[in-house]
Design a protein around this motif. Structure first.
Motif, PDB file in Angstrom:
ATOM      1  N   TYR A  65       0.830  -1.195   0.000  1.00  0.00           N
ATOM      2  CA  TYR A  65       0.000   0.000   0.000  1.00  0.00           C
ATOM      3  C   TYR A  65       0.866   1.246   0.000  1.00  0.00           C
ATOM      4  N   GLU A  66       0.323   2.325  -0.545  1.00  0.00           N
ATOM      5  CA  GLU A  66       0.974   3.633  -0.521  1.00  0.00           C
ATOM      6  C   GLU A  66      -0.072   4.688  -0.188  1.00  0.00           C
ATOM      7  N   VAL A  67       0.325   5.678   0.606  1.00  0.00           N
ATOM      8  CA  VAL A  67      -0.558   6.810   0.895  1.00  0.00           C
ATOM      9  C   VAL A  67      -0.444   7.772  -0.280  1.00  0.00           C
ATOM     10  N   GLN A  68      -1.571   8.054  -0.912  1.00  0.00           N
ATOM     11  CA  GLN A  68      -1.605   8.983  -2.038  1.00  0.00           C
ATOM     12  C   GLN A  68      -1.947  10.399  -1.592  1.00  0.00           C
ATOM     13  N   ASP A  69      -2.809  10.498  -0.587  1.00  0.00           N
ATOM     14  CA  ASP A  69      -3.257  11.814  -0.114  1.00  0.00           C
ATOM     15  C   ASP A  69      -3.648  11.683   1.355  1.00  0.00           C
ATOM     16  N   TRP A  70      -3.153  12.601   2.179  1.00  0.00           N
ATOM     17  CA  TRP A  70      -3.431  12.602   3.607  1.00  0.00           C
ATOM     18  C   TRP A  70      -4.713  13.347   3.943  1.00  0.00           C
ATOM     19  N   GLY A  71      -5.359  13.968   2.970  1.00  0.00           N
ATOM     20  CA  GLY A  71      -6.560  14.735   3.268  1.00  0.00           C
ATOM     21  C   GLY A  71      -6.227  15.840   4.253  1.00  0.00           C
ATOM     22  N   ALA A  72      -7.029  15.985   5.300  1.00  0.00           N
ATOM     23  CA  ALA A  72      -6.823  17.035   6.302  1.00  0.00           C
ATOM     24  C   ALA A  72      -5.877  16.605   7.424  1.00  0.00           C
TER      25      ALA A  72
END
Length: 101
Positions: A65-72
């Motif tokens: 898995y990879e984090v694409q966007d952390w959002g807020a």
């Protein structure tokens, strides 16, 4: 004693943090934290509720898995507070931070 809401939130932050640090498969997360496999899978699925976007890269068991966007969510805050998060959840901090205690 932490509430269920707090532990759920912290568990999600922890999983996103681990993924961003290269501990990015369910077996690796289970090994480092000791959390049950099903808990790890359910928590991973719940990341989208915090607007943390992850993707699976690779094929089946050979992927991660990879984090694409952390959002807020601020990943720097998580890194600075990882010991408190692990303590609250009852997980071994040294395995996650790479430091001996």
């Amino acid at each position: 004693m932490p509430s269920k809401t707090q532990t759920s939130f912290f568990r999600r932050l922890l999983l996103a943090h681990l993924i961003s640090k290269g501990i990015a498969t369910i077996p690796a997360i289970v090994k480092v934290t000791g959390m049950p496999r099903r808990t790890a899978q359910d928590t991973l699925s719940a990341l989208e509720e915090l607007d943390i976007q992850i993707t699976f890269v690779g094929a089946n068991k050979n992927g991660h898995y990879e984090v694409q966007d952390w959002g807020a969510i601020n990943p720097d805050w998580i890194a600075k507070n990882i010991e408190m998060i692990c303590h609250t959840l009852g997980y071994p901090t040294c395995s996650i931070t790479g430091r001996d205690r």
